[in-house]
Design an enzyme around this catalytic site. Structure first.
Site, short mmCIF file in Angstrom:
data_model
loop_
_atom_site.label_atom_id
_atom_site.label_comp_id
_atom_site.label_asym_id
_atom_site.label_seq_id
_atom_site.Cartn_x
_atom_site.Cartn_y
_atom_site.Cartn_z
CE LYS A 1 -18.54 -1.01 5.98
NZ LYS A 1 -18.16 -1.01 7.36
CD GLU B 1 -20.23 0.61 9.70
OE1 GLU B 1 -19.50 1.58 9.91
OE2 GLU B 1 -19.80 -0.46 9.25
CG HIS C 1 -30.48 22.40 12.43
ND1 HIS C 1 -31.06 23.54 12.92
CD2 HIS C 1 -31.04 21.38 13.12
CE1 HIS C 1 -31.90 23.24 13.88
NE2 HIS C 1 -31.92 21.91 14.03
CE LYS D 1 -10.77 -6.26 7.79
NZ LYS D 1 -11.95 -5.41 7.69
CD GLU E 1 -15.59 0.76 3.92
OE1 GLU E 1 -14.38 0.84 4.12
OE2 GLU E 1 -16.38 0.34 4.77
CD1 TRP F 1 -3.19 0.93 0.64
CD2 TRP F 1 -1.91 2.35 1.80
NE1 TRP F 1 -3.90 2.09 0.82
CE2 TRP F 1 -3.14 2.98 1.52
CE3 TRP F 1 -0.94 3.05 2.51
CZ2 TRP F 1 -3.44 4.26 1.95
CZ3 TRP F 1 -1.24 4.34 2.94
CH2 TRP F 1 -2.47 4.92 2.66
C1 F6R Z 1 -14.56 0.42 7.30
C2 F6R Z 1 -13.35 -0.03 7.92
C3 F6R Z 1 -12.44 0.97 8.54
C4 F6R Z 1 -11.91 0.44 9.89
C5 F6R Z 1 -10.87 1.42 10.46
C6 F6R Z 1 -10.40 0.97 11.82
O1 F6R Z 1 -15.30 -0.62 6.79
O2 F6R Z 1 -13.06 -1.20 7.96
O3 F6R Z 1 -13.07 2.20 8.71
O4 F6R Z 1 -12.99 0.31 10.76
O5 F6R Z 1 -9.78 1.48 9.59
O6 F6R Z 1 -9.79 -0.28 11.77
P1 F6R Z 1 -9.59 -1.15 13.05
O7 F6R Z 1 -10.93 -1.48 13.59
O8 F6R Z 1 -8.84 -2.36 12.59
O9 F6R Z 1 -8.81 -0.32 14.03
#
Ligand code: F6R
Length: 609
Positions: A486, A482, A505, A604, A489, A74
């Site tokens: 979802k 959320e 507002h 991730k 992203e 990445w």
């Molecule tokens: C969204 C997603 C990210 C994670 C964020 C935190 O679907 O997966 O927003 O929630 O990067 O990651 P963690 O929970 O691993 O600290």
């Protein structure tokens, strides 16, 4: 971010590393590469793009050998080009390195190395590591690594192989995850446990500022000063099957459908026949200490932050604990007011999110106790906290978090009821009533998942929309956030989540006849308020997609589309509301032909600041 793998043993090294990298692809997928030593010679294959392209290249031009390293990237320093792809090599192409993290002082090191005559190929920060190792190498690879780490600032987990000392993989860790799998006549290392599982379930967690040396029949561990370290191994509770798609088109879909089982298994694990909640076994805190908590600051990112907002609602409602929720990247740079009875909580699926870890460290520097809710055993978050509630959701591989989210919610229910009980704020009868209902939720989740037909129609209608709005109130306001996250992203549609009462507002100006507005309106204490907000949207011709309780006829007469969910108490509704939002995003993303499991620009585990 990035994922690294290293292997030494008699198996087909190309295949072991490829399979490992596939498991880590969620950590980054701009480019990938492998290096091995075969018949005394270093060989390298790298590509721009995803692992399947690397597999194609290795198929045509295998490397072979008994020792190798691999990387999935990445990009941070330098575009995702072939030259910037790892593994990187020294001037003589005899040493090769893969790296996860950022070398913050790379520029200064590079200038110095350039003056000394080293030739660089890439724009990456990583390349300085391999040139430093080259500079320090006098026949023993780990000795060169001991010297090299002294020069490095920033965060890293790197692995290195070398033609001059070919029967080992040496790796170093400071600030990025690294785990070693202990096999028989083979050993493996990786950024997390998933690549290790196809070889062994016995692992060693590499701690901060440690170096490990993997040989075929042994693994040695040292600190950065070269002192030997002894550590007991542990057995990973995940299975290799958990890391496959199991017949589903995408990991995300599989993980959505896994949720009822995850919830059911966790309830069995945590609630005993006497309605006692078992969560404190991983706490270094007594019930007496926990009962005195008067304030909690939860810090998390993304989806975990949304789960934390639900957690705030629960902790305040049942435990009367003043609770704040902060985004980790903000929390770590502010100076929160906190006294001895203030606890900080970190919520993280991966347990490796850089900002969350920094938040934990800043809290500990203020001598605050830190609890966490975390999915990955042995992760940095889990190890650095005074207590951890594991979510036991199994490996989550789809980049968009789904089952980890509902498992985090469940952990908040457990934690809340546990704290409320030891604070004497919840009677035995009330606790029993709540837990009895909680036990029914997984069946309701299953029922919904087995009847999601309506969502296809809605997705088909709106997959070409330009924008989406998600509205919710009370405990379901975080679900609106959320749902929007979802969708944006994985489908790259612009979406915004909003508290429904706040719409008027400002954001209501966005609403016209083209705007799909997802309204979360299950039966609850704020149902009527929510209906009024929906009417306001309808009056501006917004297209209403309601998520409502089965049998709610009133909503049918107002909304353009209704997604019915089984009836649950308001307090538990987020667990069920999450499902249609996840599936809607999934279906829209598939119709838009997006790469659901690996959305562009994302990774991730966000292990960089
Ligand atoms: C969204 C997603 C990210 C994670 C964020 C935190 O679907 O997966 O927003 O929630 O990067 O990651 P963690 O929970 O691993 O600290």
């Amino acid at each position: 971010m990035c994922g690294i793998v290293g292997y030494i043993g008699d198996k087909n090294v190309d295949a072991v590393i490829l399979v490992g990298l596939e498991k880590l692809e969620y950590r980054g997928y701009d480019s990938a590469g492998v290096a091995t030593i075969s018949k005394g010679e270093l060989g390298i294959r790298k590509i721009v793009g995803k692992i399947w392209r690397l597999a194609g290249l290795l198929n045509q031009k295998p490397l072979g050998g008994n020792v190798g390293i691999g990387h999935t990237r990445w990009a941070t320093h330098g575009e995702p080009t072939r030259l910037n792809a790892h593994p990187h090599v020294d001037c003589n192409r005899r040493i090769s390195v893969v790296h996860n993290g950022i070398i913050e002082n790379y520029y200064t090191i590079k200038e110095k190395l350039l003056k000394e005559g080293h030739v660089f190929e890439s724009e990456t920060d990583t390349e300085v590591i391999v040139h430093l190792i080259e500079k320090h190498m006098d026949g023993n690879l780990e000795k060169a690594v001991f010297k090299t780490v002294k020069d490095l600032e920033g965060s890293f987990a790197f692995a290195v192989i070398c033609e001059h000392d070919p029967n080992k993989v040496v790796a170093a860790k400071s600030g990025c995850p690294l785990i070693v799998g202990l096999g028989r006549g083979e050993n493996v290392l990786a950024s997390d446990a998933t690549p290790v599982l196809s070889i062994t379930k016995e692992v060693l967690d590499i701690e901060e500022k440690e170096i490990c040396v993997l040989e075929k029949d042994k693994v040695s561990l040292f600190n950065f000063d070269g002192k030997k370290v002894e550590r007991k191994s542990r057995v990973v509770e995940w299975d290799v099957e958990m890391t496959t798609k199991d017949g589903y088109d995408h990991f995300m879909l599989k993980e959505i459908y896994e949720q009822p089982r995850v919830i059911r298994d966790n309830i069995r694990r945590r609630i005993n026949d006497d309605y006692k909640i078992d969560i404190a076994s991983d706490f270094n805190l007594t019930n007496g200490e926990l009962a005195r908590v008067s304030r909690i600051i939860i810090q998390a990112c993304g989806t975990s932050w949304h789960a934390s907002l639900v957690g705030k609602y629960l902790l305040e409602h049942y435990c009367r604990i003043h609770t704040e929720v902060d985004i980790s990247s903000e929390f770590r740079y502010r100076n929160p007011v906190a006294d001895g009875e203030t606890y900080v909580m970190a919520v993280s699926q991966s347990g490796e999110t850089a900002d969350v870890i920094a938040g934990i460290r800043s809290a500990k520097a203020k001598f605050l106790k830190v609890l966490s809710i975390c999915n990955v055993m042995g992760s940095t978050v889990a190890r650095e906290c005074d207590g951890v509630v594991y979510t036991h959701a199994g490996p989550e591989i789809g980049v968009a978090s789904t089952k980890a989210f509902t498992a985090q919610l469940l952990s908040f229910y457990f934690l809340t009821f546990y704290l409320a009980k030891i604070k004497w704020l919840l009677s035995d009868d009330e606790l029993k009533r709540l837990l009895d209902e909680l036990k029914t939720i997984s069946d309701k989740m299953e029922k919904f998942l087995n009847s999601d037909g309506k969502l296809n129609k809605i997705a088909k209608k709106f997959y070409n929309a330009k924008n989406f709005v998600f509205l919710g109130r009370g405990i379901n306001y975080p679900l609106a956030l959320e749902g929007a996250l979802k969708l944006k992203e994985i489908s790259y549609l612009h979406a915004t989540g909003y508290p429904a009462g706040e719409m008027k507002h400002g954001p209501i100006a966005l609403v016209d006849e083209k705007m799909p507005v997802v309204c979360i309106v299950p039966k609850s204490s704020v149902y009527d308020k929510m209906v009024s907000n929906i009417q306001e949207v309808k009056a501006r011709k917004g297209r209403i997609i309601a998520v409502a309780t089965e049998g709610d006829k009133k909503i049918k007469s107002i909304a353009d589309y209704v997604i019915y969910i089984p009836e649950v108490s308001e307090i538990f509704s987020p667990l069920v509301v999450a499902l249609p939002l996840q599936l809607l995003a999934y279906k829209i993303a598939v119709m838009r032909k997006c790469d659901v499991d690996k959305p562009r620009n994302l990774a991730k585990s966000v292990t960089v600041e």
